[in-house]
Enzyme design. Structure first.
Site, PDB file in Angstrom:
ATOM      1  N   CYS A 198       0.858  -1.212   0.000  1.00 32.93           N
ATOM      2  CA  CYS A 198       0.000   0.000   0.000  1.00 32.93           C
ATOM      3  C   CYS A 198       0.879   1.242   0.000  1.00 32.93           C
ATOM      4  O   CYS A 198       1.045   1.891   1.019  1.00 32.93           O
ATOM      5  CB  CYS A 198      -0.875   0.033   1.243  1.00 32.93           C
TER       6      CYS A 198
ATOM      7  N   CYS B  72      -2.143  -7.257   8.260  1.00 28.90           N
ATOM      8  CA  CYS B  72      -2.337  -6.636   6.954  1.00 28.90           C
ATOM      9  C   CYS B  72      -3.719  -6.017   6.927  1.00 28.90           C
ATOM     10  O   CYS B  72      -4.711  -6.674   7.230  1.00 28.90           O
ATOM     11  CB  CYS B  72      -2.177  -7.671   5.846  1.00 28.90           C
TER      12      CYS B  72
ATOM     13  N   TYR C 173     -12.671 -11.709 -22.383  1.00 31.29           N
ATOM     14  CA  TYR C 173     -11.886 -11.880 -21.150  1.00 31.29           C
ATOM     15  C   TYR C 173     -12.873 -11.984 -19.977  1.00 31.29           C
ATOM     16  O   TYR C 173     -12.781 -11.255 -18.998  1.00 31.29           O
ATOM     17  CB  TYR C 173     -10.905 -10.720 -20.943  1.00 31.29           C
TER      18      TYR C 173
ATOM     19  N   ASP D 206     -12.555  -6.715 -21.162  1.00 29.05           N
ATOM     20  CA  ASP D 206     -11.912  -6.470 -19.856  1.00 29.05           C
ATOM     21  C   ASP D 206     -10.599  -7.255 -19.805  1.00 29.05           C
ATOM     22  O   ASP D 206     -10.465  -8.231 -19.073  1.00 29.05           O
ATOM     23  CB  ASP D 206     -12.880  -6.926 -18.747  1.00 29.05           C
TER      24      ASP D 206
ATOM     25  N   CYS E 110      -7.740  -2.386 -16.069  1.00 25.00           N
ATOM     26  CA  CYS E 110      -7.028  -2.073 -14.825  1.00 25.00           C
ATOM     27  C   CYS E 110      -5.719  -1.354 -15.148  1.00 25.00           C
ATOM     28  O   CYS E 110      -4.900  -1.141 -14.260  1.00 25.00           O
ATOM     29  CB  CYS E 110      -6.765  -3.351 -14.027  1.00 25.00           C
TER      30      CYS E 110
HETATM   31  C1  LIG Z   1      -9.117  -8.441 -15.753  1.00 25.63           C
HETATM   32  S1  LIG Z   1      -9.644 -10.094 -15.844  1.00 25.63           S
HETATM   33  C2  LIG Z   1     -11.353  -9.838 -16.231  1.00 25.63           C
HETATM   34  C3  LIG Z   1     -12.304 -10.867 -15.696  1.00 25.63           C
HETATM   35  C4  LIG Z   1     -13.775 -10.556 -15.709  1.00 25.63           C
HETATM   36  N1  LIG Z   1     -14.183  -9.657 -16.745  1.00 25.63           N
HETATM   37  C5  LIG Z   1     -14.232 -10.079 -14.345  1.00 25.63           C
HETATM   38  O1  LIG Z   1     -14.598  -8.913 -14.175  1.00 25.63           O
HETATM   39  O2  LIG Z   1     -14.230 -10.895 -13.419  1.00 25.63           O
HETATM   40  C6  LIG Z   1      -8.913 -10.614 -17.308  1.00 25.63           C
HETATM   41  C7  LIG Z   1      -9.228 -12.034 -17.698  1.00 25.63           C
HETATM   42  O3  LIG Z   1      -8.633 -12.276 -18.970  1.00 25.63           O
HETATM   43  C8  LIG Z   1      -8.155 -13.606 -19.022  1.00 25.63           C
HETATM   44  N2  LIG Z   1      -7.140 -13.628 -20.083  1.00 25.63           N
HETATM   45  C9  LIG Z   1      -5.880 -13.157 -20.028  1.00 25.63           C
HETATM   46  N3  LIG Z   1      -5.263 -13.296 -21.205  1.00 25.63           N
HETATM   47  C10 LIG Z   1      -6.162 -13.861 -22.056  1.00 25.63           C
HETATM   48  C11 LIG Z   1      -6.120 -14.269 -23.416  1.00 25.63           C
HETATM   49  N4  LIG Z   1      -5.014 -14.099 -24.145  1.00 25.63           N
HETATM   50  N5  LIG Z   1      -7.215 -14.823 -23.954  1.00 25.63           N
HETATM   51  C12 LIG Z   1      -8.333 -14.975 -23.216  1.00 25.63           C
HETATM   52  N6  LIG Z   1      -8.438 -14.622 -21.918  1.00 25.63           N
HETATM   53  C13 LIG Z   1      -7.372 -14.078 -21.333  1.00 25.63           C
HETATM   54  C14 LIG Z   1      -7.658 -13.857 -17.615  1.00 25.63           C
HETATM   55  O4  LIG Z   1      -7.604 -15.223 -17.325  1.00 25.63           O
HETATM   56  C15 LIG Z   1      -8.699 -13.103 -16.779  1.00 25.63           C
HETATM   57  O5  LIG Z   1      -9.735 -13.959 -16.394  1.00 25.63           O
END
Ligand SMILES: C[S@@+](CC[C@H](N)C(=O)[O-])C[C@H]1O[C@@H](n2cnc3c(N)ncnc32)[C@H](O)[C@@H]1O
Length: 468
Positions: free
Chosen positions: A84, A176, A328, A398, A425
């Protein structure tokens, strides 16, 4: 770094502002100087640790004036633990800087025309807001300068967090403030038990020994998942540890372990053994249930995840007849969250276990208009996929911090969905991707959301509309 620069001390540097990744910035002889652990308004002497032709990096060694925006950090590990880093800056100012980061990224990297960035949605809880923490066991505890100088012998086993930029040094965490519920008790009791039973803490350099890693996940419904990763496979010792946790913390609803003899701590490819309870925990949102398995991603600040998803849903502006792609999708949380307002939602994600959970989540919630597929986005989202599914009216995306692969961005440009809601993010990679998408899309709304108080991290939602 040139010899001339090494250990050079810049005196009376005024810290002007916070730049990307939470680094504070001042100027010296026309060069930018990045300094960690200070606040805008501080006046400090800085020892230079890295120097390039256009910038320098350094550490504050003496404070001449303190910023009026400083507050006292609440955690005894502040300054050592990398968790943090903004505890010394009041929360209102943290939010201002986070919003500014978004503005900066879109104007500097994105260089696209943007509307006024909305005020950031702050987190009601600025402590104990995380639902997941990952602690590392190590036989190489970080010692403070005073401990080293004292010449005394110290316990070197530790259970806590990595020291930034030192992969083998662990700061032993007593308390923590990031995760509430049973988190501090489980960690401290397990450490105590391991020490009194002389169980071996992981030797990170040589990659041997028993106790390797501890993951604690909690939900707002009071469930908890505890996963112990073992770096050895001594059955009797594993049983001893797991039985201890089971007896001491009967409230753990999913008690799991993993034997990991590999070099890295990732366990997507390893068996997770259920020692007691269920092999998942369940989170709830607007009456929807979300199943979270040990390998599944779930937003780590549950309350703010709800705020984030509400913004996403509002930006999507669904009327009921739309086909939505949720790229994603993780465990399909957004897909399931918006499903009642859409004709169909199609989620894609590469972790297979998460897709199994996503499907289960739809089933548990009686949602029949969702489809989920596992695979790498750049390979999945191709012409064949589009030909066998309806074209999207809205795309929600996402991606992880790295942003979207070029092939995915190009596919989005080809698909020409009327709306794209881009959740990220990492506003830097988001701005980069949005710049590419701006060939066909205009940026209509930008809404930052603070998921991680006391850190520089900021989540950001952007609404893109297809240009006519
Ligand atoms: C920021 S998280 C978003 C998850 C979801 N939208 C949520 O709000 O819970 C990004 C996601 O992308 C997946 N991911 C990362 N690289 C990827 C890829 N090349 N192809 C497909 N999915 C992927 C990760 O496993 C993860 O679950």
């Amino acid at each position: 770094m040139s010899r001339k620069m090494k250990n050079k001390v810049v005196e009376n540097l005024t810290i002007e502002r916070i730049a990307t990744e939470g680094k504070c910035v001042g100027h010296h002889e026309g060069k930018v100087v990045f300094v960690q652990g200070v606040a805008p308004g501080d006046v400090v002497d800085v020892r230079i640790t890295r120097g390039k032709s256009s910038f320098m990096e350094g550490e504050a060694i003496k404070f001449h004036e303190f910023s009026k925006d400083r507050i006292d950090p609440f955690c005894s590990h502040f300054g050592t633990c990398g968790g943090c880093k903004w505890q010394h800056i009041n929360y209102d100012l943290q939010k201002t800087y986070k919003r500014q980061q978004v503005v900066d990224q879109f104007t500097r990297i994105g260089k696209v025309e943007i509307p006024e960035v909305e005020p950031i949605i702050g987190s009601a809880n600025t402590q104990y807001y995380r639902n997941k923490l990952d602690f590392t066991f190590s036989n190489n505890r970080w010692l403070t300068r005073e401990e080293i100088d004292s010449g005394a012998e110290f316990e070197r086993n530790a259970l806590g967090f990595h020291i930034p930029k030192m992969f083998d040094k662990i700061v032993d965490i007593e308390h923590c403030y990031l995760q509430g519920n049973i988190s501090n008790d489980v960690r401290n009791e397990l450490r105590k038990f391991a020490l009194s039973n002389e169980l071996s803490f992981y030797d990170i350099r040589n990659q041997v020994d028993l106790l390797r890693n501890l993951i604690i996940r909690t939900t707002s419904t009071g469930e908890s998942m505890v996963i112990v990763q073992f770096g050895g496979d001594n059955e009797a010792e594993i049983d001893l540890v797991m039985n201890f946790l089971h007896e001491k913390f009967p409230q753990i609803t999913a008690l799991l372990y993993i034997i990991n003899l590999k070099k890295n701590e990732t366990f997507n490819d390893l068996e997770v053994v259920t020692f007691a309870g269920k092999d998942y925990i369940e989170e709830e949102m607007e009456g929807l249930k979300f199943r979270i398995g040990p390998k599944s991603f779930y937003q780590t600040n549950s309350d703010q995840a709800y705020e984030l998803y509400k913004v996403t849903r509002e930006f999507a502006g669904l009327k009921g007849g739309e086909v939505v792609y949720d790229l994603y999708t993780g465990t399909g949380t957004i897909a399931n969250f918006v499903a009642k307002q859409a004709k169909q939602v199609i989620g894609i994600e590469y972790v297979e276990a998460a897709i199994i959970d996503a499907k289960l989540n739809s089933k548990v919630n009686g949602l029949e208009n969702t489809l989920f597929y596992a695979g790498d986005m750049k390979d999945m989202l191709n012409d064949e996929f589009i030909a066998t599914h309806d074209k999207p009216d809205v795309i929600i995306t996402d991606p992880p911090r790295a942003g979207m692969h070029d092939d995915v961005v190009n596919m989005l440009l080809k698909l020409e969905a009327p709306k794209i809601v881009y959740v990220s993010c990492n506003p830097a990679t988001q701005a980069r991707d949005v710049a590419l998408l701006s060939e066909k899309y205009s940026v209509d709304k930008i809404q930052p959301v603070d998921m991680f108080p006391q850190t520089y991290h900021v989540e950001n939602v952007v609404l893109l509309t297809l240009k006519s």
